[in-house]
Motif scaffolding. Structure first.
Motif, PDB file in Angstrom:
ATOM      1  N   PRO A  92       0.817  -1.217   0.000  1.00  0.00           N
ATOM      2  CA  PRO A  92       0.000   0.000   0.000  1.00  0.00           C
ATOM      3  C   PRO A  92       0.855   1.274   0.000  1.00  0.00           C
ATOM      4  O   PRO A  92       0.463   2.283  -0.605  1.00  0.00           O
ATOM      5  CB  PRO A  92      -0.816  -0.128   1.293  1.00  0.00           C
ATOM      6  N   LYS A  93       2.005   1.238   0.679  1.00  0.00           N
ATOM      7  CA  LYS A  93       2.898   2.405   0.656  1.00  0.00           C
ATOM      8  C   LYS A  93       3.395   2.664  -0.769  1.00  0.00           C
ATOM      9  O   LYS A  93       3.456   3.811  -1.228  1.00  0.00           O
ATOM     10  CB  LYS A  93       4.078   2.179   1.591  1.00  0.00           C
ATOM     11  N   ALA A  94       3.771   1.571  -1.455  1.00  0.00           N
ATOM     12  CA  ALA A  94       4.230   1.713  -2.836  1.00  0.00           C
ATOM     13  C   ALA A  94       3.117   2.279  -3.711  1.00  0.00           C
ATOM     14  O   ALA A  94       3.347   3.177  -4.532  1.00  0.00           O
ATOM     15  CB  ALA A  94       4.692   0.360  -3.369  1.00  0.00           C
ATOM     16  N   GLN A  95       1.897   1.753  -3.537  1.00  0.00           N
ATOM     17  CA  GLN A  95       0.772   2.240  -4.327  1.00  0.00           C
ATOM     18  C   GLN A  95       0.571   3.738  -4.111  1.00  0.00           C
ATOM     19  O   GLN A  95       0.374   4.506  -5.075  1.00  0.00           O
ATOM     20  CB  GLN A  95      -0.495   1.490  -3.931  1.00  0.00           C
ATOM     21  N   GLY A  96       0.614   4.165  -2.858  1.00  0.00           N
ATOM     22  CA  GLY A  96       0.420   5.586  -2.577  1.00  0.00           C
ATOM     23  C   GLY A  96       1.496   6.457  -3.199  1.00  0.00           C
ATOM     24  O   GLY A  96       1.201   7.513  -3.771  1.00  0.00           O
ATOM     25  N   ALA A  97       2.761   6.037  -3.090  1.00  0.00           N
ATOM     26  CA  ALA A  97       3.857   6.830  -3.652  1.00  0.00           C
ATOM     27  C   ALA A  97       3.766   6.904  -5.172  1.00  0.00           C
ATOM     28  O   ALA A  97       3.997   7.972  -5.777  1.00  0.00           O
ATOM     29  CB  ALA A  97       5.200   6.219  -3.232  1.00  0.00           C
ATOM     30  N   LEU A  98       3.404   5.803  -5.818  1.00  0.00           N
ATOM     31  CA  LEU A  98       3.329   5.784  -7.279  1.00  0.00           C
ATOM     32  C   LEU A  98       2.122   6.558  -7.787  1.00  0.00           C
ATOM     33  O   LEU A  98       2.198   7.238  -8.823  1.00  0.00           O
ATOM     34  CB  LEU A  98       3.313   4.338  -7.772  1.00  0.00           C
ATOM     35  N   ASP A  99       1.009   6.476  -7.052  1.00  0.00           N
ATOM     36  CA  ASP A  99      -0.143   7.311  -7.418  1.00  0.00           C
ATOM     37  C   ASP A  99       0.199   8.792  -7.291  1.00  0.00           C
ATOM     38  O   ASP A  99      -0.230   9.618  -8.110  1.00  0.00           O
ATOM     39  CB  ASP A  99      -1.337   6.975  -6.523  1.00  0.00           C
ATOM     40  N   LYS A 100       0.964   9.132  -6.272  1.00  0.00           N
ATOM     41  CA  LYS A 100       1.399  10.515  -6.093  1.00  0.00           C
ATOM     42  C   LYS A 100       2.263  10.957  -7.269  1.00  0.00           C
ATOM     43  O   LYS A 100       2.095  12.063  -7.804  1.00  0.00           O
ATOM     44  CB  LYS A 100       2.182  10.640  -4.781  1.00  0.00           C
ATOM     45  N   SER A 101       3.168  10.072  -7.711  1.00  0.00           N
ATOM     46  CA  SER A 101       4.036  10.403  -8.842  1.00  0.00           C
ATOM     47  C   SER A 101       3.220  10.655 -10.100  1.00  0.00           C
ATOM     48  O   SER A 101       3.435  11.639 -10.821  1.00  0.00           O
ATOM     49  CB  SER A 101       5.033   9.265  -9.082  1.00  0.00           C
ATOM     50  N   LEU A 102       2.255   9.759 -10.368  1.00  0.00           N
ATOM     51  CA  LEU A 102       1.425   9.938 -11.557  1.00  0.00           C
ATOM     52  C   LEU A 102       0.523  11.157 -11.437  1.00  0.00           C
ATOM     53  O   LEU A 102       0.209  11.809 -12.438  1.00  0.00           O
ATOM     54  CB  LEU A 102       0.570   8.697 -11.794  1.00  0.00           C
ATOM     55  N   GLY A 103       0.118  11.478 -10.216  1.00  0.00           N
ATOM     56  CA  GLY A 103      -0.676  12.685 -10.024  1.00  0.00           C
ATOM     57  C   GLY A 103       0.102  13.939 -10.356  1.00  0.00           C
ATOM     58  O   GLY A 103      -0.457  14.925 -10.845  1.00  0.00           O
ATOM     59  N   LEU A 104       1.408  13.910 -10.102  1.00  0.00           N
ATOM     60  CA  LEU A 104       2.264  15.065 -10.408  1.00  0.00           C
ATOM     61  C   LEU A 104       2.653  15.116 -11.876  1.00  0.00           C
ATOM     62  O   LEU A 104       2.832  16.193 -12.445  1.00  0.00           O
ATOM     63  CB  LEU A 104       3.527  15.003  -9.537  1.00  0.00           C
ATOM     64  N   LEU A 105       2.803  13.938 -12.506  1.00  0.00           N
ATOM     65  CA  LEU A 105       3.176  13.881 -13.922  1.00  0.00           C
ATOM     66  C   LEU A 105       2.411  12.729 -14.553  1.00  0.00           C
ATOM     67  O   LEU A 105       2.838  11.570 -14.509  1.00  0.00           O
ATOM     68  CB  LEU A 105       4.688  13.673 -14.092  1.00  0.00           C
ATOM     69  N   LYS A 106       1.281  13.034 -15.138  1.00  0.00           N
ATOM     70  CA  LYS A 106       0.410  11.999 -15.694  1.00  0.00           C
ATOM     71  C   LYS A 106       0.931  11.499 -17.032  1.00  0.00           C
ATOM     72  O   LYS A 106       0.848  10.305 -17.342  1.00  0.00           O
ATOM     73  CB  LYS A 106      -1.017  12.547 -15.851  1.00  0.00           C
ATOM     74  N   GLU A 107       1.455  12.362 -17.853  1.00  0.00           N
ATOM     75  CA  GLU A 107       1.938  11.992 -19.183  1.00  0.00           C
ATOM     76  C   GLU A 107       3.454  11.846 -19.161  1.00  0.00           C
ATOM     77  O   GLU A 107       4.164  12.681 -18.604  1.00  0.00           O
ATOM     78  CB  GLU A 107       1.531  13.052 -20.213  1.00  0.00           C
ATOM     79  N   GLY A 108       3.941  10.789 -19.770  1.00  0.00           N
ATOM     80  CA  GLY A 108       5.383  10.623 -19.930  1.00  0.00           C
ATOM     81  C   GLY A 108       6.104  10.094 -18.714  1.00  0.00           C
ATOM     82  O   GLY A 108       7.338  10.154 -18.648  1.00  0.00           O
TER      83      GLY A 108
END
Length: 438
Positions: A92-108
């Motif tokens: 779940p920690k990994a999921q949260g961090a990766l969702d945060k990353s995609l939230g900051l940069l959705k494309e590319g």
């Protein structure tokens, strides 16, 4: 054979070779997201590079909270931490961090997409893992790690041709330890054990850290063990332990060798250390069945109870492992549950592991005519698997197919006479009952 536990990591520790420039073509011509982990300074053990890396990323994110790349790196590190520690609460920690990353940069954001693929594979969501990897490749087809994640997904889904192609692409892009170790598995599956060993030796030559050295030594040892060579297996496991003392994976290999040699006290002690340090369901199941083979029923039942708790913990953190559950249920005399778990696994993937689980579960339920078809599927690859051959032989024996049963039971023991402390003796006893034949 190596299985799912190895197919989690993003980097050098990933499990699954064939550098085209070095050893030729691979097979020759022939739901909801958890919140990100709060970023806080944390002390990391001086001898734990992964813990230091996580702590360093957390410290950097205190100052650069909007850095998508750092969040992606942290998510990937959490996935690796789950593999190393056998602690699924990292998922779940990994999921949260990766969702945060995609939230900051959705494309590319191919790094986050690749790490999400590794996370999906770790949770046994292999179709999703393949989808994330392909999305990453659309962004950056030169991202070699995404090809490794795709290879891991496809081999678990039973797309062996696709997995081979993904490994080859990884090798073409970046030949190195992650690619070589994956290719060794691919070669082993296709019966090319000598080339699989050569590939692991190439990986070993590129190992610069003690952890990478130990990783390669383990798989060299396991390759020897599955081929019945206890001397070489013991040497590789011991050499790996000299690089990383008390490594649970190497201790597990060493425990198998000790058990095969009949050194019961030492084997039990080694397994105790393994499950204490890394209580993975696979290790707990292996230890429980070893205790069962020794007639230590009460001790075996205790380990099965720990296994139940471990599986519940993994399931609570998004990991559904019906394959192991099917084999455990069959072993413990619960054929109804075994078939249910095996059917759920088969709906998700049609690889040889799932086929074998279906075969053995159906056999445990007395449905041997149905079981045989799955046993044939489980033994379709060129690389012999002693356990799968044993299961097929026992099913054929129940069906009165004596000649076929003798063939496959003999093949199981010829592949690895030590494949199971519990079942190898049963294979020999079955052969005695079947007689020599014509």
């Amino acid at each position: 054979m190596r299985r799912s536990a190895a197919q989690v990591s993003l980097g050098a520790g990933a499990v699954l070779l064939a550098g085209t420039l070095l050893i030729g073509p691979l097979l020759g011509p022939d739901g909801s997201s958890a919140s990100p982990e709060p970023v806080a300074a944390s002390a990391a053990p001086a001898d734990d590079p992964l813990a230091r890396s996580i702590a360093g990323l957390q410290d950097q994110l205190k100052e650069r909270e909007d850095d998508d790349e750092l969040w992606a790196q942290l998510g990937g590190a959490y996935v690796e931490a789950a593999r190393v520690s056998a602690d699924p609460s990292y998922y779940p920690k990994a999921q949260g961090a990766l969702d945060k990353s995609l939230g900051l940069l959705k494309e590319g954001n191919d790094d986050a997409l690749t790490a999400l693929g590794a996370l999906a594979n770790a949770r046994h969501e292999f179709a999703a893992g393949a989808d994330w990897a392909r999305q990453a490749q659309q962004v950056n087809p030169a991202n070699s790690t995404s090809w490794g994640v795709l290879a891991d997904s496809l081999v678990q889904l039973g797309d062996y041709e696709g997995s081979t192609a993904a490994v080859q692409q990884m090798l073409d892009l970046r030949p190195g330890l992650p690619a070589y170790t994956r290719a060794s598995y691919d070669l082993e599956l296709h019966g090319q054990r000598d080339r699989a060993r050569q590939a692991l030796e190439l990986a070993l030559r590129g190992a610069f850290s003690p952890a990478d050295t130990a990783f390669c030594r383990y798989y060299l040892g396991q390759l020897a063990f599955t081929g019945g060579d206890l001397v070489e297996a013991g040497h590789q496991f011991q050499t790996g332990l000299e690089a990383v003392p008390n490594d649970p994976t190497l201790l597990a290999g060493q425990a198998r060798v000790l058990a095969a040699r009949g050194e019961q006290d030492q084997a039990v002690a080694a397994y105790e250390r393994v499950v204490a340090a890394r209580p993975l369901p696979d290790y707990l199941f292996e230890y429980a069945t070893y205790l069962e083979s020794l007639g230590l029923t009460e001790a075996a039942d205790a380990q099965f109870s720990v296994l139940d708790a471990a599986q519940a913990l993994f399931e609570a953190n998004g990991v559904q492992d019906d394959l192991t559950s099917a084999l455990v249920a069959a072993e413990r005399g619960d054929p109804k549950a075994a078939v249910q778990h095996a059917q759920r696994e088969w709906k998700l993937r049609h690889n040889v592991d799932a086929a074998d689980a279906m075969a053995w579960a159906l056999h445990s339920a007395g449905r041997n005519e149905q079981a045989l078809g799955y046993a044939i599927k489980a033994t379709k690859l060129e690389g012999p698997n002693a356990t799968f051959l044993y299961h097929r032989g026992m099913i054929e024996a129940e069906l009165g197919m004596d000649a076929e049963a003798r063939t496959h039971l003999k093949a199981a023991l010829a592949t690895n006479p030590h494949f199971s402390p519990l079942h190898a003796p049963k294979a020999r006893a079955a052969l005695d009952r079947l007689g020599a034949g014509e």
